[in-house]
Design a protein around this motif. Structure first.
Motif, PDB file in Angstrom:
ATOM      1  N   ARG A  14       0.798  -1.220   0.000  1.00  0.00           N
ATOM      2  CA  ARG A  14       0.000   0.000   0.000  1.00  0.00           C
ATOM      3  C   ARG A  14       0.831   1.270   0.000  1.00  0.00           C
ATOM      4  O   ARG A  14       0.315   2.331  -0.288  1.00  0.00           O
ATOM      5  N   LEU A  15       2.087   1.179   0.343  1.00  0.00           N
ATOM      6  CA  LEU A  15       2.915   2.380   0.377  1.00  0.00           C
ATOM      7  C   LEU A  15       3.091   2.997  -1.007  1.00  0.00           C
ATOM      8  O   LEU A  15       3.299   4.194  -1.136  1.00  0.00           O
ATOM      9  N   ALA A  16       3.012   2.186  -2.042  1.00  0.00           N
ATOM     10  CA  ALA A  16       3.244   2.702  -3.390  1.00  0.00           C
ATOM     11  C   ALA A  16       2.246   3.801  -3.751  1.00  0.00           C
ATOM     12  O   ALA A  16       2.561   4.709  -4.509  1.00  0.00           O
ATOM     13  N   GLN A  17       1.065   3.743  -3.213  1.00  0.00           N
ATOM     14  CA  GLN A  17       0.055   4.752  -3.539  1.00  0.00           C
ATOM     15  C   GLN A  17       0.444   6.136  -3.014  1.00  0.00           C
ATOM     16  O   GLN A  17      -0.088   7.157  -3.463  1.00  0.00           O
ATOM     17  N   LEU A  18       1.376   6.166  -2.067  1.00  0.00           N
ATOM     18  CA  LEU A  18       1.833   7.460  -1.541  1.00  0.00           C
ATOM     19  C   LEU A  18       2.595   8.258  -2.589  1.00  0.00           C
ATOM     20  O   LEU A  18       2.831   9.457  -2.395  1.00  0.00           O
ATOM     21  N   ALA A  19       3.007   7.618  -3.667  1.00  0.00           N
ATOM     22  CA  ALA A  19       3.682   8.345  -4.741  1.00  0.00           C
ATOM     23  C   ALA A  19       2.698   9.100  -5.610  1.00  0.00           C
ATOM     24  O   ALA A  19       3.094   9.942  -6.410  1.00  0.00           O
ATOM     25  N   GLU A  20       1.412   8.798  -5.444  1.00  0.00           N
ATOM     26  CA  GLU A  20       0.409   9.445  -6.294  1.00  0.00           C
ATOM     27  C   GLU A  20      -0.050  10.754  -5.663  1.00  0.00           C
ATOM     28  O   GLU A  20      -1.086  10.826  -5.005  1.00  0.00           O
ATOM     29  N   ILE A  21       0.770  11.753  -5.834  1.00  0.00           N
ATOM     30  CA  ILE A  21       0.394  13.085  -5.359  1.00  0.00           C
ATOM     31  C   ILE A  21       0.723  14.093  -6.448  1.00  0.00           C
ATOM     32  O   ILE A  21       1.577  13.846  -7.289  1.00  0.00           O
ATOM     33  N   ASP A  22       0.023  15.214  -6.419  1.00  0.00           N
ATOM     34  CA  ASP A  22       0.316  16.279  -7.370  1.00  0.00           C
ATOM     35  C   ASP A  22       1.619  16.952  -6.975  1.00  0.00           C
ATOM     36  O   ASP A  22       1.791  17.365  -5.827  1.00  0.00           O
ATOM     37  N   SER A  23       2.472  17.057  -7.956  1.00  0.00           N
ATOM     38  CA  SER A  23       3.765  17.688  -7.684  1.00  0.00           C
ATOM     39  C   SER A  23       3.741  19.125  -8.183  1.00  0.00           C
ATOM     40  O   SER A  23       3.328  19.380  -9.315  1.00  0.00           O
TER      41      SER A  23
END
Lengths: 223, 154
Positions: A14-23
């Motif tokens: 589930r940690l991989a979803q933490l990469a899905e943020i607007d930069s």
């Protein structure tokens, strides 16, 4: 939520979803700041260089000259005259400039100088190691000269180490018609004679040996 | 060589790295900007021995270390922020972020590099300048800490 949601020792999925943020846009801002900082740094460095170039001559220029050091330094008058035709050297006074340096103040004149001719004073390289009765090698004397009387006289100040008994001074004239216009026999003669060993130029007049002991200069200068 | 295009291709990763190690979006943005500024300055020294990605992350690591040195803090206590994009499960996502934020910095970093950004342990070890074995140990401990904290949280 159970242990399987975090997996075992393998990657917690589930940690991989933490990469899905607007930069936000950081690169453009970073480049802009970098260019601004570089330009500012360049201005500072350029400004410092300009300031140094402007101030340096003033700082160097404000370093006291030998005449400046003479003024106010303790010492004694001498008043001795040394003559060897056509030149004359008057030893005016001696000063204690600092613990390791004494000074000699002289004026030199020469007879028969022409219009536009200038008198120069120097200390020849061979005479740099001025005579001393004994002791280790000394620092070369320092000479500062200023022309006076439209160049027909020269005032000089010499700084040297205590214990120096004799100083050799050489007088030369420059700018004379005697040195000859181009292509004249005088010029040829002048060129054949070669450059003066002391000044490397001009017509040598005379050498003056300033023996301070003989001139009754106070002993604290030459002993 | 368009350095701006190269940097931009790694912009998001660097930002994600900082967001999850310092726990603050705005601070993450500042640190990411600082990273790319330093990268501009040292671009001439880059010799291509490591990948651009590893090189940028090694700079980011130093920026992070300098930040924590200035702050003298070990664990960020910033108020958690809601992610800027729709999570698959917002409750779970917030829980994960809270747990991650509560871990020590070294553990947070290891998990962010490998489990959030997909670095291999070797790549991550190069970025943080430790041996691959040492980093694997760090990652193993970080994952165990995360698992224990998450299970306790839930």
């Amino acid at each position: 939520m159970s242990a399987k949601d975090v997996g075992d020792d393998e990657r917690p999925l589930r940690l991989a979803q933490l990469a899905e943020i607007d930069s936000p846009e950081v690169v453009s801002d970073a480049l802009r700041r970098f260019r601004r900082r570089t330009a500012a740094w360049g201005l500072w460095v350029g400004g410092a260089v300009v300031v140094a170039l402007v101030l340096l001559p003033r700082i160097v220029g404000s370093t006291p000259t030998l005449p400046d050091r003479f003024r106010g330094a303790p010492g004694d008058s001498v008043g001795a005259i040394l003559e060897r035709h056509p030149v004359r050297v008057v030893v005016l006074d001696v000063r204690r400039l600092d613990r390791g340096t004494v000074g000699l103040h002289v004026v030199a004149t020469a007879d028969g100088l022409e219009e536009g001719e200038e008198l120069l004073i120097s200390m020849p390289p061979s005479g740099i190691q001025a005579d001393r009765p004994a002791g280790p090698p000394i620092e070369p004397p320092l000479l500062y000269a200023e022309p006076t009387r439209q160049g027909h006289a020269v005032e000089a100040w010499v700084a040297f180490q205590p214990g120096t008994r004799v100083l050799n001074l050489e007088l030369t004239s420059v700018g004379s018609a005697r040195q000859g216009a181009a292509g004249t026999p005088q010029e040829d003669a002048f060129r054949r004679r070669g450059a003066h060993p002391g000044t490397g130029q001009g017509t040598p007049l005379e050498s003056i040996r300033v023996d301070m002991e003989a001139l009754n200069v106070p002993a604290w200068v030459w002993r | 060589m368009d350095i701006e295009a190269i940097f931009r291709s790694h912009q998001k990763e660097i930002f994600v790295y900082f967001v999850h190690t310092v726990g603050d979006r705005h601070l993450g943005e500042d640190l990411a900007q600082e990273t790319f500024m330093r990268a501009c300055g040292s671009a001439l020294l880059y010799r291509g021995e490591a990948s651009v990605r590893t090189w940028l992350f090694s700079i980011a690591r130093r920026v992070l270390a300098d930040h924590f040195r200035r702050q003298s803090v070990e664990v960020c206590s910033a108020v958690p922020e809601v992610a800027a994009c729709p999570p698959r499960d917002p409750v779970v996502r917030l829980a994960i972020e809270d747990v991650l934020r509560a871990l020590p910095v070294g553990a947070r970093e290891a998990l962010t590099l490998c489990d959030v950004l997909g670095f291999t342990p070797t790549e991550a070890a190069n970025a943080v300048r430790v041996s691959p074995n040492a980093f694997r140990v760090r990652l193993h401990r970080a994952r165990r800490l995360f698992r224990e904290a998450y299970l306790n949280e839930r």
